[in-house]
Write a protein that holds these residues in place. Structure first.
Motif, PDB file in Angstrom:
ATOM      1  N   VAL A 102      -5.716  -4.539  -2.357  1.00 32.03           N
ATOM      2  CA  VAL A 102      -4.446  -4.838  -1.690  1.00 32.03           C
ATOM      3  C   VAL A 102      -4.753  -5.703  -0.475  1.00 32.03           C
ATOM      4  CG1 VAL A 102      -2.315  -3.861  -0.747  1.00 32.03           C
ATOM      5  CG2 VAL A 102      -3.607  -2.587  -2.464  1.00 32.03           C
ATOM      6  N   TRP A 156       0.822  -1.205   0.000  1.00 34.03           N
ATOM      7  CA  TRP A 156       0.000   0.000   0.000  1.00 34.03           C
ATOM      8  C   TRP A 156       0.860   1.260   0.000  1.00 34.03           C
ATOM      9  CZ3 TRP A 156      -4.819   1.197  -1.061  1.00 34.03           C
ATOM     10  CH2 TRP A 156      -5.343   2.416  -0.626  1.00 34.03           C
ATOM     11  N   ARG A 204       0.685   4.042  -2.908  1.00 33.58           N
ATOM     12  CA  ARG A 204       0.383   5.431  -2.568  1.00 33.58           C
ATOM     13  C   ARG A 204       1.507   6.366  -3.035  1.00 33.58           C
ATOM     14  NH1 ARG A 204       0.014   4.822   2.654  1.00 33.58           N
ATOM     15  NH2 ARG A 204       2.116   5.596   3.045  1.00 33.58           N
TER      16      ARG A 204
END
Length: 307
Positions: free
Chosen positions: A241, A206, A210
């Motif tokens: 995810v 993640w 991001r």
């Protein structure tokens, strides 16, 4: 019907059987070619549409500081091919130039009956970055700015590859070295996690995901603030995810086709108007340029797409 290879893979990886059940549920036993609950991109009102590939609504809402009014929409696909099929299967778009960092349109264009004024393949030749094995967002922006000058009376559809992997984080390796792992059953690292071949912490994935969005947003903002017209920023689909899918709650990774859960089909829709609107007029398409099919396949393999 399923091939023998598909049956063997399903028996080796039971999660695939659960995924297939979920897909059949969402596509009504394959009666839907795309998510018919999604909106029509080309019918929407915009001069410039900037697509962030695999960008979830929730991630965008949390991390974007782009100017404009943000809302949520539902995409016609849970992966890029399905998105393309849902929006470009038919249509005459002589008022639009498609600037794309994703080779998927070229891979399947013979299956679509859409016609743009021009298609600019950023991923071809000098648009490709060999360090990250992708197209950098600044490169897509430069191509888009050039197209905006070259076609002052056209709408521009600008398809960034980010935040889709390979991630724009130099010290991440599992998303960049998978092509050289001869023991891997698939080139796609999302599938390798799904298969249990890779043990990666979802929070780490993640953070990379991001970060790639964070790297892309300033280059999108440059387009919004440099070129006059009505801009929208959206995505072709989302991404999972490790969250649970539905109706069977298997943990999903990536963006499998035909699974219309919120994390995969809810996308951002940011509207921002900079100055005067464009005066858009349709004209005869430019003479199309051919692309090498092997080059398309190799680029897609590097980006983790499976046949």
């Amino acid at each position: 019907m399923y091939s023998l290879a598909q049956v063997k893979r399903g028996l080796s990886h039971p999660n695939l059987i659960i995924r297939e059940f979920n897909r059949l549920y969402h596509t009504r036993l394959d009666s839907l070619r795309y998510n018919e609950a999604g909106f029509g991109l080309m019918e929407a009102d915009w001069d410039f549409c900037h697509i962030l590939d695999a960008c979830r609504y929730d991630m965008f809402a949390e991390h974007s500081s782009l100017p404009g009014m943000l809302s949520k929409r539902v995409s016609r696909g849970s992966n890029t091919v399905e998105f393309l099929r849902g929006n470009f299967e038919t249509g005459t778009y002589h008022d639009t130039v498609y600037v794309t960092a994703n080779p998927q349109y070229r891979r399947y264009e013979n299956q679509f009956d859409a016609e743009f004024h021009d298609v600019v393949d950023v991923w071809a030749n000098d648009g490709w970055d060999d360090t990250y094995n992708t197209v950098l967002p600044e490169t897509t922006t430069e191509y888009a700015l050039e197209a905006a000058d070259r076609y002052p009376h056209k709408r521009l559809l600008v398809h960034f590859i980010q935040p889709h992997y390979p991630f724009l984080v130099p010290d991440s390796t599992f998303d960049k070295t998978h092509l050289h792992d001869e023991g891997a059953e698939t080139d796609d690292f999302w599938h390798r996690i799904f298969y249990g071949e890779l043990d990666v912490d979802p929070s780490y994935v993640w953070s990379l995901y991001r970060k790639s969005l964070d790297e892309a947003l300033p280059h999108v903002e440059r387009l919004l603030t440099s070129v006059e017209g009505k801009h929208v920023v959206t995505a072709d689909h989302g991404n999972m995810v490790g969250e649970r899918a539905a109706p069977l709650p298997v943990r999903e990774w990536g963006h499998p086709e035909g699974i219309y859960v919120p994390k995969l089909v809810e996308v951002p829709w940011l509207e921002y108007t900079n100055g005067e609107r464009r005066r858009v007029t349709p004209t005869r398409p430019r003479q199309g340029t051919s692309v090498d099919d092997n080059a398309v396949r190799e680029r897609l393999r590097t980006l983790g797409y499976r046949e």
